[in-house]
Design a protein around this motif. Structure first.
Motif, PDB file in Angstrom:
ATOM      1  N   ARG A  52     -27.346  68.982 -21.958  1.00 40.55           N
ATOM      2  CA  ARG A  52     -28.244  69.473 -20.915  1.00 40.55           C
ATOM      3  C   ARG A  52     -29.534  68.660 -20.885  1.00 40.55           C
ATOM      4  O   ARG A  52     -30.050  68.328 -19.815  1.00 40.55           O
ATOM      5  CB  ARG A  52     -28.555  70.950 -21.129  1.00 40.55           C
ATOM      6  N   SER A  53     -30.063  68.340 -22.058  1.00 38.87           N
ATOM      7  CA  SER A  53     -31.287  67.535 -22.119  1.00 38.87           C
ATOM      8  C   SER A  53     -31.068  66.145 -21.527  1.00 38.87           C
ATOM      9  O   SER A  53     -31.926  65.623 -20.803  1.00 38.87           O
ATOM     10  CB  SER A  53     -31.769  67.411 -23.566  1.00 38.87           C
ATOM     11  N   LEU A  54     -29.916  65.534 -21.827  1.00 38.68           N
ATOM     12  CA  LEU A  54     -29.616  64.212 -21.274  1.00 38.68           C
ATOM     13  C   LEU A  54     -29.507  64.267 -19.758  1.00 38.68           C
ATOM     14  O   LEU A  54     -30.001  63.370 -19.056  1.00 38.68           O
ATOM     15  CB  LEU A  54     -28.320  63.674 -21.879  1.00 38.68           C
ATOM     16  N   LEU A  55     -28.859  65.296 -19.234  1.00 40.07           N
ATOM     17  CA  LEU A  55     -28.714  65.428 -17.788  1.00 40.07           C
ATOM     18  C   LEU A  55     -30.065  65.660 -17.124  1.00 40.07           C
ATOM     19  O   LEU A  55     -30.337  65.136 -16.040  1.00 40.07           O
ATOM     20  CB  LEU A  55     -27.764  66.576 -17.455  1.00 40.07           C
ATOM     21  N   THR A  56     -30.929  66.430 -17.764  1.00 41.69           N
ATOM     22  CA  THR A  56     -32.260  66.684 -17.213  1.00 41.69           C
ATOM     23  C   THR A  56     -33.094  65.417 -17.198  1.00 41.69           C
ATOM     24  O   THR A  56     -33.798  65.119 -16.233  1.00 41.69           O
ATOM     25  CB  THR A  56     -32.978  67.769 -18.036  1.00 41.69           C
TER      26      THR A  56
END
Length: 297
Positions: A52-56
């Protein structure tokens, strides 16, 4: 099996230049974990926050869930998912992925190929980076996922790829008279400009041409922030600064926040400014959040 060709042709949502780096980000993350433990699996509950952090951070502005690439990458033949029930993904429902103990890892044939050809991992990673992200983000993306790559460039990846125009940098820097379009920086060492770069507005990886009206002369700092979605350009050719950016120091305020609403410097008369189609693509696909109001003097 040509794994590079398979990586280069991942099935992704693609319409009007829409960015969909979900599968590439998961693959980069999985390749990094393979470097650490070639036999280990990635339990969804353990990697959900990381994905999720990478996508954000590196995905487009629209919200999404890491469940989608975790499930859909199976269809590309490079990924497998197992649950407490056996082989196969339960779908894209996060609750199902969590409750069934869904665990993913690179497909068995791919793991075997990576063991036989250790250099294949680096070539796959560089291909994913080159096809889906601008060069200014490659180094930090590798750090973010934990990938360790050799510095040497890959000479050949897949056939029939577009070739970059080696004259792009010089043409763009000349058009903007060797100064940053955002801050006016124009440093040189003797006759050689230093810290100035030609930025693609619409990324080259997403069909952005090597044309002056798709380029900006930017200093290294503002090029990085432009590609990260912190900075943008509006319809009046004024600078956008994302409200997501926070900086309390005088340097952050002077070099970033104070740019909000400032007109671009250049290009010189007679040269086309950034084309609306490229500027709009950047606003839709790269710029994050809402723009700050114009800075006051």
């Amino acid at each position: 099996m040509d794994w590079l060709e398979r990586i280069a042709t991942l099935r992704q949502w693609a319409r009007n230049g829409t960015r969909a780096p979900h599968k590439p980000l998961l693959l980069l993350y999985a390749l990094a974990r393979f470097q650490e433990d070639a036999d280990g699996g990635l339990r969804y509950t353990a990697v959900e926050r990381d994905l999720r952090s990478l996508l954000t951070e590196y995905g487009p502005p629209n919200r999404t869930t890491p469940a989608y690439p975790f499930h859909h990458l199976v269809g590309d033949g490079v990924w497998e998912v197992r649950t407490d029930r056996g082989t196969g993904s339960p779908g894209t429902a996060r609750r199902e992925l969590r409750e069934t103990g869904a665990t993913g890892r690179l497909a068995p044939e791919l793991r075997a190929a990576l063991r036989r050809e250790p250099e294949l991992l680096g070539r796959m990673a560089r291909l994913l980076l080159d096809l889906h992200f601008p060069p200014s983000l490659h180094g930090e993306l590798c750090e973010a996922v934990g990938l360790e790559l050799e510095p040497a460039e890959v000479e050949w990846l897949v056939p029939a790829r577009r070739q970059r125009d080696p004259r792009m940098r010089e043409r763009v820097l000349t058009a903007y008279e060797y100064q940053c379009a955002f801050c006016g920086y124009d440093g040189r060492i003797g006759p050689v400009p230093v810290g100035l770069e030609a930025a693609h507005v619409r990324w080259w990886a997403f069909g952005g041409p090597d044309d002056i009206d798709n380029g900006l002369c930017l200093c290294s700092l503002h090029h990085k922030l432009f590609d990260k979605g912190v900075l943008g350009v509006d319809g009046d050719h004024r600078i956008l600064v994302s409200q997501r950016f926070v900086g309390r120091s005088p340097a952050a305020r002077e070099h970033v926040i104070a740019l909000a609403g400032r007109p671009l410097t250049g290009p010189q008369p007679g040269i086309s400014p950034v084309a609306a189609e490229h500027r709009d693509w950047h606003t839709r696909q790269v710029f994050h959040g809402e723009p700050r109001p114009a800075a006051t003097a």
